[in-house]
Design an enzyme around this catalytic site. Sequence first.
Site, PDB file in Angstrom:
ATOM      1  N   CYS A  24     -10.655   4.742  -0.983  1.00  0.00           N
ATOM      2  CA  CYS A  24     -10.505   3.371  -1.045  1.00  0.00           C
ATOM      3  C   CYS A  24     -11.362   2.336  -0.695  1.00  0.00           C
ATOM      4  O   CYS A  24     -10.527   0.973  -1.285  1.00  0.00           O
ATOM      5  CB  CYS A  24      -9.353   2.977  -0.545  1.00  0.00           C
ATOM      6  SG  CYS A  24      -7.185   4.048  -0.349  1.00  0.00           S
ATOM      7  N   ASP A 117       2.589 -11.909 -21.580  1.00  0.00           N
ATOM      8  CA  ASP A 117       4.383 -11.910 -21.645  1.00  0.00           C
ATOM      9  C   ASP A 117       4.802 -11.706 -20.297  1.00  0.00           C
ATOM     10  O   ASP A 117       6.192 -10.902 -20.402  1.00  0.00           O
ATOM     11  CB  ASP A 117       4.415 -10.873 -23.090  1.00  0.00           C
ATOM     12  CG  ASP A 117       4.017  -9.840 -23.069  1.00  0.00           C
ATOM     13  OD1 ASP A 117       3.268  -8.981 -21.602  1.00  0.00           O
ATOM     14  OD2 ASP A 117       4.632  -9.110 -23.953  1.00  0.00           O
TER      15      ASP A 117
HETATM   16  C1  BEZ Z   1      -9.485   7.885   0.626  1.00  0.00           C
HETATM   17  O1  BEZ Z   1      -9.198   6.969   0.318  1.00  0.00           O
HETATM   18  O2  BEZ Z   1     -10.393   8.523   0.452  1.00  0.00           O
HETATM   19  C2  BEZ Z   1      -8.568   9.138   0.728  1.00  0.00           C
HETATM   20  C3  BEZ Z   1      -7.061   7.946   0.619  1.00  0.00           C
HETATM   21  C4  BEZ Z   1      -5.726   9.541   0.715  1.00  0.00           C
HETATM   22  C5  BEZ Z   1      -6.089  10.376   0.861  1.00  0.00           C
HETATM   23  C6  BEZ Z   1      -7.661  10.991   0.230  1.00  0.00           C
HETATM   24  C7  BEZ Z   1      -8.331  10.255   0.340  1.00  0.00           C
END
Ligand code: BEZ
Length: 202
Positions: A24, A117
């Site tokens: 992330c 929209d």
């Molecule tokens: C990650 O963002 O690295 C991750 C998050 C949840 C499960 C596996 C990876």
Amino acid sequence: VPLLPSPCRWGILFSHPRDFTPVCTTELGRAAKLAHEFSKRNVKMIALSIDSVQDHLSWCKDINAYNGEQPAEKLPFPIIADKNRELAVKLGMLDPDELDKDGMPLTARVVFIFGPDKKLKLSILYPATTGRNFDEILRVVDSLQLTAYKKVATPVDWKPGDSVMVVPTLPEEEAKKLFPKGIFTKELPSGKKYLRYTPQPE
Ligand code: BEZ
């Protein structure tokens, strides 16, 4: 959620399993670096993660540091703090295979793109363990925006500037008028003239 305040604005909502997770962090870093590309296309960005505002602010510092920037508590787009998973449940974003330490499902990596929209134009769902390709997301925005306004469709692996296909429902005579740059129809064993290319219209 008032996603699209202006009538001609597009919107993208992308969800994340959790703050302070490695994949992330790389995704949000890349999204921050590409924010000007989304803005050029008039696409408002909103992220979502199932943690608190306080966590998000602290995580933003890590993301900026990952990008080699000052560790500010700010990104070029907001992150929804869906601490109680309310939106994630409503929008079908939970990944039943990825559980947190309390056995609660995390959010998958969902991409929702909305048109002016306010209707959903595209959704993609990746598992938590596979990071998204933000170049691909920009590519689909380009395709969505082109095909929303012109009677064309984009073929496999299309990139902006490549030829596009004339939509099958458009009659030949009308297509000739609409696409003055010309239409190339590929001959096929069936004899059917459905593979019609034209240069990308302006
Ligand atoms: C990650 O963002 O690295 C991750 C998050 C949840 C499960 C596996 C990876």
